[in-house]
Design a protein around this motif. Structure first.
Motif, PDB file in Angstrom:
ATOM      1  N   PRO A 113      36.764 -18.450  13.941  1.00 43.52           N
ATOM      2  CA  PRO A 113      36.406 -19.542  14.840  1.00 43.52           C
ATOM      3  C   PRO A 113      35.047 -20.130  14.484  1.00 43.52           C
ATOM      4  N   GLY A 114      34.715 -21.227  15.153  1.00 42.09           N
ATOM      5  CA  GLY A 114      33.428 -21.858  14.918  1.00 42.09           C
ATOM      6  C   GLY A 114      32.282 -21.076  15.524  1.00 42.09           C
ATOM      7  N   THR A 115      31.077 -21.582  15.300  1.00 45.05           N
ATOM      8  CA  THR A 115      29.872 -20.936  15.805  1.00 45.05           C
ATOM      9  C   THR A 115      29.737 -21.152  17.299  1.00 45.05           C
ATOM     10  N   GLU A 116      29.519 -20.089  18.054  1.00 46.00           N
ATOM     11  CA  GLU A 116      29.333 -20.204  19.492  1.00 46.00           C
ATOM     12  C   GLU A 116      27.915 -20.668  19.797  1.00 46.00           C
ATOM     13  N   PRO A 117      27.733 -21.333  20.942  1.00 48.65           N
ATOM     14  CA  PRO A 117      26.401 -21.835  21.291  1.00 48.65           C
ATOM     15  C   PRO A 117      25.314 -20.776  21.259  1.00 48.65           C
ATOM     16  N   SER A 118      25.616 -19.584  21.743  1.00 48.97           N
ATOM     17  CA  SER A 118      24.590 -18.544  21.843  1.00 48.97           C
ATOM     18  C   SER A 118      24.163 -18.008  20.483  1.00 48.97           C
ATOM     19  N   GLN A 119      24.869 -18.380  19.409  1.00 54.60           N
ATOM     20  CA  GLN A 119      24.540 -17.887  18.073  1.00 54.60           C
ATOM     21  C   GLN A 119      23.661 -18.843  17.280  1.00 54.60           C
ATOM     22  N   VAL A 120      23.340 -19.978  17.854  1.00 57.26           N
ATOM     23  CA  VAL A 120      22.585 -20.994  17.131  1.00 57.26           C
ATOM     24  C   VAL A 120      21.088 -20.716  17.245  1.00 57.26           C
ATOM     25  N   GLN A 121      20.418 -20.667  16.097  1.00 57.14           N
ATOM     26  CA  GLN A 121      18.974 -20.422  16.079  1.00 57.14           C
ATOM     27  C   GLN A 121      18.220 -21.742  16.137  1.00 57.14           C
ATOM     28  N   ILE A 122      17.244 -21.806  17.038  1.00 54.20           N
ATOM     29  CA  ILE A 122      16.497 -23.038  17.245  1.00 54.20           C
ATOM     30  C   ILE A 122      15.173 -22.998  16.482  1.00 54.20           C
ATOM     31  N   THR A 123      14.878 -24.078  15.772  1.00 51.97           N
ATOM     32  CA  THR A 123      13.571 -24.263  15.151  1.00 51.97           C
ATOM     33  C   THR A 123      12.756 -25.206  16.031  1.00 51.97           C
ATOM     34  N   VAL A 124      11.661 -24.714  16.575  1.00 49.97           N
ATOM     35  CA  VAL A 124      10.791 -25.546  17.402  1.00 49.97           C
ATOM     36  C   VAL A 124       9.755 -26.192  16.492  1.00 49.97           C
ATOM     37  N   ILE A 125       9.707 -27.490  16.495  1.00 51.62           N
ATOM     38  CA  ILE A 125       8.850 -28.237  15.583  1.00 51.62           C
ATOM     39  C   ILE A 125       7.729 -28.882  16.377  1.00 51.62           C
ATOM     40  N   ASP A 126       6.515 -28.585  16.008  1.00 54.89           N
ATOM     41  CA  ASP A 126       5.339 -29.061  16.727  1.00 54.89           C
ATOM     42  C   ASP A 126       4.958 -30.446  16.211  1.00 54.89           C
ATOM     43  N   GLU A 127       5.774 -31.402  16.566  1.00 56.15           N
ATOM     44  CA  GLU A 127       5.526 -32.762  16.115  1.00 56.15           C
ATOM     45  C   GLU A 127       6.114 -33.717  17.140  1.00 56.15           C
ATOM     46  N   ALA A 128       5.320 -34.674  17.573  1.00 54.99           N
ATOM     47  CA  ALA A 128       5.785 -35.632  18.580  1.00 54.99           C
ATOM     48  C   ALA A 128       6.545 -36.763  17.909  1.00 54.99           C
ATOM     49  N   ARG A 129       7.737 -37.031  18.365  1.00 57.75           N
ATOM     50  CA  ARG A 129       8.524 -38.163  17.882  1.00 57.75           C
ATOM     51  C   ARG A 129       8.560 -39.277  18.917  1.00 57.75           C
TER      52      ARG A 129
END
Length: 372
Positions: free
Chosen positions: A337-353
């Motif tokens: 199956p596909g990737t479940e939401p809880s398995q996704v790793q988040i990269t927090v980027i310190d940059e204002a868009r």
């Protein structure tokens, strides 16, 4: 004329090795002529193995809950964060609705398509009578596509993504669930003069329980319409009118898919809404509907965006396929199956868009919006 498809042997799953991750930017403000809209930049990204150039497909969620209680936040597999505004009520968290597209993004990447599920969480967006919601949506979408270019070049690094790649933006697929489907319909043309579009017409569109069109389409594009049998929110015939319009305009391929036992929300992994009373799906809460839909969506776009006859991967016991225009083959799914939401790793980027939210900023209330 509706033509059914004959399902063949299982379709081997694509090779593993695709990357699935997410990014998060600081909250900020979109400045429009008539309102300052608080939002943040959030998205799930899927990247195939190799260098490309790859086609790209973007998933837009619908009216999934944005602000939920802390108690409810622990009930599902979703990542939540503390963030104000717009989740300013006491004891609430923000639900990252982009993660509802994780299965689709994962399957897209495995099939050689860069996948992007963006989070639309401007205050009042799709909730309180947005003055011009398409302006907010178009601005966010263009911003995310620009960020994706920088991710591809390596300018913005994501944890776990170890290779640059290139994207063919001329091969753009748009996927919309519920209210997100309404915006996707608008991207192929509308007679609503207030609708704000993006720079290009999609090469293909996928509608998942769409909430309805903003007008008559002007461009014939390959279309997959997916509707749920137990859809108590928009009904089990959602998107059929649009599919028929695409057929009438001469779209090269138009497919209708009817998912038995699924509710409006389980197609994209939201355990947030009960099915219609006459339906009682057995697997609506375990993610199986979302995995089936992800296989179907990604296999359709894999064929169409590569100018090939699509081989639609679907469980024939739960998905009824009908070809309204063109031709397609079908195969049973065979693979993880596909990737479940809880398995996704988040990269927090310190940059204002976006322009930073300032202390004391005031935003329009629901009543002010309604008074416009």
């Amino acid at each position: 004329t509706t033509t059914s498809v004959t399902t063949s042997a299982p379709q081997p799953a694509p090779e593993a090795g695709a990357f699935v991750g997410a990014y998060s930017f600081e909250p900020g403000v979109i400045n429009l002529d008539w309102v300052r809209q608080p939002t943040r930049i959030e998205a799930v990204v899927g990247v195939p193995e190799g260098e490309g150039p790859f086609p790209v497909a973007v998933f837009l969620h619908g009216l999934g809950h944005s602000c939920i209680s802390t108690e409810d936040a622990t009930a599902g597999p979703y990542r939540t964060i503390e963030w104000n505004p717009p989740c300013s009520a006491q004891d609430t968290k923000y639900l990252r609705t982009a993660f509802a597209g994780s299965e689709i993004v994962s399957e897209l990447a495995r099939r050689g398509i860069v996948g992007l599920a963006i989070d639309v969480n401007a205050a009042y967006f799709w909730w309180g009578g947005e003055v011009n919601e398409s302006a907010v949506m178009a601005g966010l979408l263009e911003t995310h596509l620009s960020i994706l270019e920088e991710i591809a070049s390596g300018t913005i690094p994501l944890t776990g993504l170890d290779h640059p790649f290139t994207i063919d933006f001329d091969r753009l697929g748009m996927i919309g669930h519920s209210r997100g489907g309404s915006f996707v319909e608008g991207l192929v043309g509308t007679d609503d003069p207030s609708f704000v579009s993006i720079k290009q017409t999609p090469s293909a569109v996928v509608l998942l329980g769409t909430a309805g069109s903003v007008g008559d389409p002007a461009h014939a594009v390959p279309t997959l319409n997916v509707r749920a049998e137990c859809d108590a929110d928009v009904g089990p015939t959602a998107g059929l009118d649009f599919a028929e319009m695409m057929k009438g305009l001469g779209a090269s391929i138009v497919v209708d898919a009817f998912v038995t036992g699924a509710s409006h929300w389980t197609m994209t992994s939201y355990p947030l809404s009960a099915p219609a009373s006459e339906c009682a799906p057995d697997d609506s809460e375990n993610g199986s509907d979302a995995v089936m839909v992800a296989n179907l969506v990604a296999s359709f776009l894999e064929g169409v965006l590569n100018d090939q006859t699509p081989i639609l991967v679907a469980d024939e016991q739960h998905v009824r396929l009908a070809i309204l225009a063109g031709s397609a083959e079908a195969a049973l799914p065979d693979g993880p199956p596909g990737t479940e939401p809880s398995q996704v790793q988040i990269t927090v980027i310190d940059e204002a868009r976006l322009e930073p939210i300032q202390p004391g900023d005031r935003f329009l209330t629901d009543q002010q919006l309604n008074d416009f």
